[in-house]
Design a protein around this motif. Structure first.
Motif, PDB file in Angstrom:
ATOM      1  N   ARG A 131       0.825  -1.205   0.000  1.00 22.42           N
ATOM      2  CA  ARG A 131       0.000   0.000   0.000  1.00 22.42           C
ATOM      3  C   ARG A 131       0.866   1.264   0.000  1.00 22.42           C
ATOM      4  N   ASP A 134       2.197   1.717  -3.532  1.00 30.27           N
ATOM      5  CA  ASP A 134       1.211   1.842  -4.601  1.00 30.27           C
ATOM      6  C   ASP A 134       1.140   3.298  -5.069  1.00 30.27           C
ATOM      7  N   ASN A 136      -1.210   4.913  -6.277  1.00 32.33           N
ATOM      8  CA  ASN A 136      -2.461   5.550  -5.889  1.00 32.33           C
ATOM      9  C   ASN A 136      -2.433   6.077  -4.458  1.00 32.33           C
ATOM     10  N   THR A 137      -1.560   5.532  -3.628  1.00 25.64           N
ATOM     11  CA  THR A 137      -1.437   6.007  -2.245  1.00 25.64           C
ATOM     12  C   THR A 137      -0.727   7.351  -2.196  1.00 25.64           C
ATOM     13  N   ALA A 138       0.175   7.574  -3.139  1.00 24.13           N
ATOM     14  CA  ALA A 138       0.931   8.836  -3.229  1.00 24.13           C
ATOM     15  C   ALA A 138       1.690   9.130  -1.943  1.00 24.13           C
ATOM     16  N   GLY A 159       3.603   3.220 -11.190  1.00 18.17           N
ATOM     17  CA  GLY A 159       2.401   2.705 -11.828  1.00 18.17           C
ATOM     18  C   GLY A 159       2.662   1.772 -12.984  1.00 18.17           C
ATOM     19  N   SER A 162       1.848  -3.823 -10.939  1.00 18.01           N
ATOM     20  CA  SER A 162       0.858  -3.916  -9.869  1.00 18.01           C
ATOM     21  C   SER A 162       1.575  -4.173  -8.549  1.00 18.01           C
ATOM     22  N   SER A 163       0.973  -3.739  -7.446  1.00 13.14           N
ATOM     23  CA  SER A 163       1.626  -3.826  -6.145  1.00 13.14           C
ATOM     24  C   SER A 163       1.854  -5.264  -5.690  1.00 13.14           C
ATOM     25  N   SER A 209     -11.055   7.407   2.937  1.00 17.38           N
ATOM     26  CA  SER A 209     -10.198   8.598   2.965  1.00 17.38           C
ATOM     27  C   SER A 209      -9.987   9.134   4.381  1.00 17.38           C
TER      28      SER A 209
END
Length: 565
Positions: A131, A134, A136-138, A159, A162-163, A209
Motif C-alpha cells: 500500500r 502503490d 495511488n497512495t501517493a 504505476g 501492480s503492487s 479517505s
C-alpha cells in the motif's frame, strides 16, 4: 521533517539516554527502577503543534504524527537504549536473518495482537508495504523503500507494475520475506520506520479517505492504544492490554496536549499540567532549574534547520543558482543560531549533521564539504543572477517572499532575523508569511512558495543517505523542484555500494553539488535539545533514531513514582 536526539548530558539517572547521535535502541527502566509506582500512572505531555497531519502510516510525513505512531504501533524493530547505548532491537519481529548476498531478508514474527484482539500476521506487513508503494497512495516517503532496493518498488510506485509484484511475501502467518534488488548497507536501520508497521486491510477499506484521521479509524499493535483525538486540543492514549510486551508497560494513560504556543506550553509545565517539555529560552531554563523539581537533559540532536528554495519559483528569482548561493553565503550562521535557538546547538555549513556516521566512523570528520569555503561576494553574486535572468540588478528593488513553518514566538524571531539579515547583508527586501503547520506542508507539496524557513529535517536512520536521497529528482518527500542528474547518479551509486569508502566519495560529491554549486538549499544550524521532566517521571528513553523524529521521548518503559511527595 524529523529531528532525532543525542542527549549528551543527563543530570539524573532517572532518565535513560543515548550516548551517540541519531537512531536505534532497546531497554527498560534500568535507571530509577527501584522507585515504588504511584497508584495513578498517568503521564501528560505536549505536542508543539495544533494538529497532526495524519496517522496513516503510509501517508504520514511529519515528526508529530510519527511521535504518536511510535507509542501506539509496533514496527518490525524499535530503537531503544541498553546500558547507555542506542541499539536496534526486535519488536514486531522476534528475529531476522539475511542471505549471504544480502538480497533476501527473512523475519520471524512475534505472537502479537491488535487492540481489538485479532492476531497480527505476516500478510498485514505485506499489505502495508504494498500500500505504501502503490502509486495511488501517493506516499511522500515511498522513495525510502525504493532507495533501499525492495524488488520492483520503483516500477510499482511509478504505476508500471501492480503492487502484488512487490518483493515481499508471507510464506506463513508468522514469516515475512523481503527481497531486495541490490544489497542495502543500512537496511536493518530502517526496520523501525512506519512503513514497517503492519496494516489491516479491513480497517483501511472501512475508513476510506478518513483512515488515520480519528482514533476509531485505526487499530493498534503497540504499547498504547488511542481512545480519542481532538484537533487543537489533545490525544488520549491508554495501555494496550493486547500488546505482546504489556508487562513492560507501566503507564495506564498518556495524554498528549496540542500546544503550538511556547508560552502556553511552558506555563503548563510550570503548573504541572504537563510533565515533560522542551525549551531553549534562557529565562525558562533558569526558572525550571531553580525549582529543583526537574531533571534536565541537554545536548545536540542530529537535525538540520535550513532555508528551502523553490527551484521552480514562478517568480523566477530562486530558479537561479547564483541567487540561491548568494542567499546562503550571506547568512551569518552564528548570529542565526544565537537569535533563533539561544546558542543551543551548532552552526551548519553543510547538509549532513555531525551526528551521522558512515559505517562506524563520523561522516562529517571524513567529508570536508562546507558553504563557508566560498570567497564570493553575496551581493555581487546576487546581481550576476539577476543579470542572467534579464532583471534589474538594483538590489533595493528586489522583493523575496518567505513562508515560516509556524506562527509562534520562535518562528517570529526567525522571521524578524531573516528580514533584517536580508536587508543588511544583501540589500533586498524579504516579506515573511507565518503559516500554520498543515498549510506550510501543503504549500511545500504544491510548490506554492518562493522560500520556506523554520523547517527542520533529521535522520530516520544513522547513515548519510537519510539526508541525501530526499533531494533526488524523483523523491517526493521534500519538494523544492531541485533536479540534477549528476546528483541522482551519485546517490543511486551510494545506495548499491557495500564499500563505505566509495559511498563516502559519492556523498561528498553530491553534498557539494547540493549546498555549493547548485545551492538548492541553505543549511543553517543543527538544533540543540533542552528537555525538562519532573523528577517523578521515571524510565523514559530518548533514542536519537527512534521513529518519531524531534519528539523522540519514548514512553513504553516510563512510569510515575513520588509525584505527590
Amino acid at each position: 521533517m524529523k529531528s532525532k536526539k543525542l542527549l549528551s548530558v543527563i543530570l539524573s539517572a532517572a532518565v535513560i539516554s543515548t550516548v551517540a547521535l541519531s537512531g536505534c535502541g532497546s531497554s527498560s527502566t534500568s535507571a530509577g527502577a527501584s522507585g515504588a509506582l504511584d497508584k495513578d500512572q498517568h503521564l501528560n505531555v505536549e505536542v508543539p503543534t495544533s494538529d497532526v497531519k495524519t496517522l496513516d502510516p503510509s501517508k504520514g510525513s511529519d515528526g508529530y504524527s510519527a511521535y504518536v505512531l511510535q507509542e501506539t504501533m509496533e514496527a518490525l524493530s524499535r530503537d531503544e537504549v541498553k546500558n547507555g547505548k542506542e541499539v536496534v532491537v526486535p519488536a514486531g519481529a522476534k528475529s531476522w536473518s539475511q542471505s549471504s548476498d544480502g538480497l533476501t531478508w527473512t523475519f520471524h514474527l512475534r505472537d502479537n495482537k491488535w487492540s481489538d484482539g485479532k492476531p497480527v500476521t505476516a500478510d498485514q506487513y505485506v499489505y502495508a508495504l504494498r500500500r505504501s508503494l502503490d502509486a495511488n497512495t501517493a506516499s511522500e516517503y515511498a522513495y525510502l523503500l525504493i532507495g533501499a532496493g525492495i524488488k520492483n518498488s520503483d516500477e510499482i510506485n511509478k504505476g508500471k507494475m501492480s503492487s502484488d509484484q512487490l518483493g515481499v511475501s508471507a510464506p506463513d502467518s508468522k514469516t515475512l520475506v523481503i527481497n531486495l534488488s541490490h544489497p542495502c548497507a543500512y537496511f536493518e536501520k530502517l526496520l523501525n520506520f512506519k512503513f514497517f508497521i503492519p496494516q489491516r486491510e479491513d480497517m483501511v477499506k472501512k475508513a476510506g479517505s478518513k483512515y488515520g484521521s480519528a482514533a476509531n479509524t485505526l487499530v493498534y499493535n503497540g504499547p498504547f492504544k488511542m481512545t480519542s483525538m481532538v484537533s487543537g486540543n489533545k490525544i488520549e492514549l491508554v495501555k494496550n492490554d493486547q500488546y505482546w510486551d504489556k508487562k513492560s508497560v507501566k503507564l495506564d494513560k498518556v495524554t498528549m496536549y496540542f500546544m503550538d504556543d511556547a508560552n502556553t506550553m511552558l506555563n503548563a509545565l510550570q503548573s504541572g499540567q504537563i510533565d515533560i517539555a522542551d525549551t531553549l529560552r534562557p529565562e525558562w531554563v533558569s526558572r525550571f532549574n531553580k525549582t529543583g523539581k526537574f531533571n534536565q537533559v541537554t545536548g545536540n540532536v542530529p537535525t538540520n534547520s535550513y532555508l528551502e528554495f523553490n527551484n521552480q519559483d514562478k517568480n523566477k528569482l530562486l530558479t537561479n543558482a547564483k541567487i540561491r548561493k548568494a542567499i546562503s553565503l550571506s547568512l551569518n550562521r552564528k548570529d542565526y543560531l544565537k537569535t533563533t535557538s539561544y546558542n543551543i546547538g551548532t552552526v551548519s555549513n553543510a547538509w549532513v549533521p555531525k551526528a551521522i556516521d558512515i559505517g562506524d566512523e563520523s561522516y562529517r570528520s571524513k567529508a570536508n564539504v562546507s558553504v563557508k569555503d566560498s570567497k564570493e561576494d553575496p551581493k555581487e553574486l546576487f546581481k550576476q543572477g539577476l543579470k542572467e535572468l534579464g532583471m534589474d540588478t538594483d538590489l533595493s528593488k528586489v522583493v523575496l517572499n518567505d513562508e515560516e513553518a509556524g506562527t509562534d514566538e520562535r518562528h517570529k524571531l526567525e522571521g524578524d532575523y531573516l528580514i533584517n539579515a536580508f536587508k543588511k547583508n544583501l540589500g533586498v527586501t524579504l516579506k515573511v508569511d507565518y503559516k500554520e503547520w498543515k498549510q506550510f506542508l501543503q504549500d511545500e507539496e504544491d510548490l506554492n512558495y518562493e522560500m520556506q524557513s523554520g523547517e527542520m529535517w533529521s535522520a530516520d536512520y544513522n547513515d548519510p543517505m537519510t539526508f541525501m536521497d530526499m533531494w533526488e529528482t524523483d523523491a517526493a518527500k521534500t519538494k523544492n523542484g531541485y533536479a540534477n542528474k549528476e546528483y541522482d547518479a551519485l546517490i543511486e551509486d551510494a545506495k548499491i555500494q557495500k564499500d563505505q569508502a566509495k559511498r563516502l566519495d559519492d556523498f561528498k560529491k553530491a553534498e557539494d553539488l547540493l549546498v555549493n554549486k547548485d545551492a538548492a538549499i541553505a543549511p543553517t544550524f543543527s538544533q540543540g535539545e533542552n528537555l525538562f521532566a519532573y523528577k517523578y517521571v521515571k524510565g523514559i528513553q530518548t533514542p536519537q533514531f527512534g521513529a518519531s523524529g524531534s519528539r523522540d521521548v519514548e514512553f513504553k518503559y516510563a512510569y510515575i513514582s513520588g509525584k505527590n511527595k
